[in-house]
Motif scaffolding. Sequence first.
Motif, short mmCIF file in Angstrom:
data_model
loop_
_atom_site.label_atom_id
_atom_site.label_comp_id
_atom_site.label_asym_id
_atom_site.label_seq_id
_atom_site.Cartn_x
_atom_site.Cartn_y
_atom_site.Cartn_z
N TYR A 132 26.54 13.68 62.91
CA TYR A 132 26.85 14.48 61.73
C TYR A 132 28.33 14.84 61.62
O TYR A 132 29.02 15.01 62.62
N GLU A 133 28.77 14.98 60.38
CA GLU A 133 30.08 15.59 60.15
C GLU A 133 29.95 17.06 60.53
O GLU A 133 29.06 17.77 60.06
N THR A 134 30.85 17.51 61.39
CA THR A 134 30.71 18.86 61.95
C THR A 134 32.01 19.65 61.84
O THR A 134 33.08 19.15 62.20
N LYS A 135 31.91 20.86 61.33
CA LYS A 135 33.03 21.78 61.24
C LYS A 135 32.81 22.93 62.22
O LYS A 135 31.70 23.50 62.30
N ILE A 136 33.85 23.27 62.96
CA ILE A 136 33.79 24.36 63.93
C ILE A 136 34.55 25.56 63.37
O ILE A 136 35.70 25.44 62.95
N ILE A 137 33.88 26.71 63.37
CA ILE A 137 34.50 27.94 62.86
C ILE A 137 34.56 28.96 63.98
O ILE A 137 33.56 29.26 64.63
N VAL A 138 35.76 29.49 64.22
CA VAL A 138 35.94 30.44 65.31
C VAL A 138 36.80 31.61 64.83
O VAL A 138 37.79 31.42 64.11
N TYR A 139 36.39 32.81 65.20
CA TYR A 139 37.15 34.02 64.91
C TYR A 139 37.78 34.52 66.20
O TYR A 139 37.11 34.65 67.23
N PHE A 140 39.08 34.81 66.12
CA PHE A 140 39.80 35.33 67.28
C PHE A 140 40.27 36.76 67.01
O PHE A 140 40.74 37.07 65.91
N ARG A 141 40.12 37.58 68.02
CA ARG A 141 40.60 38.95 67.96
C ARG A 141 41.89 39.04 68.77
O ARG A 141 42.04 38.36 69.79
N TYR A 192 20.12 27.84 57.55
CA TYR A 192 20.58 28.47 58.79
C TYR A 192 19.53 28.25 59.87
O TYR A 192 18.38 28.67 59.73
N ILE A 193 19.93 27.58 60.94
CA ILE A 193 19.03 27.36 62.07
C ILE A 193 19.27 28.48 63.08
O ILE A 193 20.34 28.56 63.69
N THR A 194 18.32 29.37 63.22
CA THR A 194 18.46 30.50 64.13
C THR A 194 18.59 30.02 65.57
O THR A 194 18.13 28.93 65.91
N ASP A 195 19.19 30.85 66.39
CA ASP A 195 19.49 30.39 67.74
C ASP A 195 18.25 30.23 68.61
O ASP A 195 18.27 29.51 69.61
N LYS A 235 25.60 17.94 56.88
CA LYS A 235 26.90 18.44 57.31
C LYS A 235 26.70 19.74 58.07
O LYS A 235 25.99 20.64 57.59
N LEU A 236 27.29 19.83 59.26
CA LEU A 236 27.08 21.00 60.11
C LEU A 236 28.28 21.94 60.06
O LEU A 236 29.44 21.50 60.10
N PHE A 237 27.99 23.22 59.99
CA PHE A 237 29.00 24.27 60.16
C PHE A 237 28.57 25.09 61.37
O PHE A 237 27.53 25.75 61.33
N ILE A 238 29.36 25.03 62.44
CA ILE A 238 28.98 25.70 63.68
C ILE A 238 29.96 26.83 63.98
O ILE A 238 31.14 26.60 64.23
N HIS A 239 29.45 28.04 63.94
CA HIS A 239 30.24 29.24 64.26
C HIS A 239 30.10 29.49 65.76
O HIS A 239 28.99 29.65 66.27
N SER A 267 25.06 29.30 64.63
CA SER A 267 25.98 30.34 65.08
C SER A 267 25.57 30.86 66.45
O SER A 267 24.43 31.27 66.65
N SER A 268 26.52 30.83 67.39
CA SER A 268 26.27 31.39 68.71
C SER A 268 27.58 31.54 69.48
O SER A 268 28.38 30.60 69.53
N GLU A 269 27.76 32.69 70.09
CA GLU A 269 28.92 32.91 70.96
C GLU A 269 28.82 32.07 72.22
O GLU A 269 29.82 31.83 72.90
N ARG A 270 27.61 31.62 72.55
CA ARG A 270 27.44 30.80 73.75
C ARG A 270 28.22 29.49 73.65
O ARG A 270 28.57 28.90 74.66
#
Length: 365
Positions: free
Chosen positions: A109-118, A36-39, A3-7, A80-83
């Motif tokens: 894969y089952e994938t969840k997308i996580i995004v933070y907004f300012r 955690y898979i580093t970028d 299961k993927l969690f992608i920030h 995790s990547s802003e790209r």
Amino acid sequence: MKKLFIHIGTHKTGSTALQSTLRANIRLLRKYDYSYITDDKAQSHNVREIASENTEELVNEKDRLCKIIQKQSSTNIVLSSERYFGNYKNSYSGINQIAYNLRFVTQPYETKIIVYFRRQDTFIESLYTQTIQDGQSWSFKEFADAIDFENFDWKQLIKPYVEHFGRDNIYIRPYEKSQLKHGIVNDFAALIGIGADSLNDAEIPQLAKTNIGLSRPALEVARLCNASLNEQERLALISLLQGSNSKKTFERYSFFSNTERKALLEIFQSSNRDLALEFLGKQNGLLFEDELFTNRNHDSQYEGLTLEEVTDVLTRAMVSYHAKSSDTIRRWGTAEKAFAHILEKLRLKNIVRKALIRLTYNVNH
């Protein structure tokens, strides 16, 4: 099944702090069945740069990423990547293609997308300060004239991810102090299913210097000096300022006038309300809850550096740099001699001389 969690960011929302903490606690994460898979391994730039017509590259990237994921012993995988959100310099114009590419390469894969907004006003102000630290010398007005602020509509920008990953797989979080009482790391951990107690032994690393914000006077020192210094000198000055004149997380100072700020936020009021209702279930419709930052003098703009501020900023820089040598002044007899020695030792005499000449000219004119 993995299961993927992608920030995916966005920019200026504490991504560096989150990624640094994840990287520093890889072993602890594995204890709770997370990897955690580093970028540098995930190589998010590949997903951002593959063109729509290049199916072969997408297939190759999918195979490459899947092999990395399958090698992980944990069930839950974090990236995790802003790209993955695109490039703010072109107003995230490529986000539709990025979302499509990312869904293509993560199809198994089952994938969840996580995004933070300012909130858009503070996001834009933070972008401006970053451009100054990156070497620009433009005023905020010049910056504002070069960017179409209306493109930072979070509702419109997240649509491609909703389309390709599905509404229920998108987690939207507001990045502001009132709603992140325990910081982004704890908030992110809770989102992906790691309890707060699990982080009691987590290592919290110091942030990279490149991501440390400056106080308002220090930022103005950097802005006025950027055009007069070469790249090496500029980086040395920024490093000095970051080590001595940094601002705290969520610390605020204003570039917009009160009128400009309210007018800007009115543009996004409806779309921000829609996000609050749809993704957060907030019946009050408030995606962001922090009070508006207002200038005490209403619509007055920043009046520029004073000589006292210049002196304070540069003195703090010199003293801070040699804080580890507490006997510097004692050994050199006087503060003036110690100061001269520090400049000579650090080979910063010419840098500071150029800075002082430039700043004195700007303050007096």
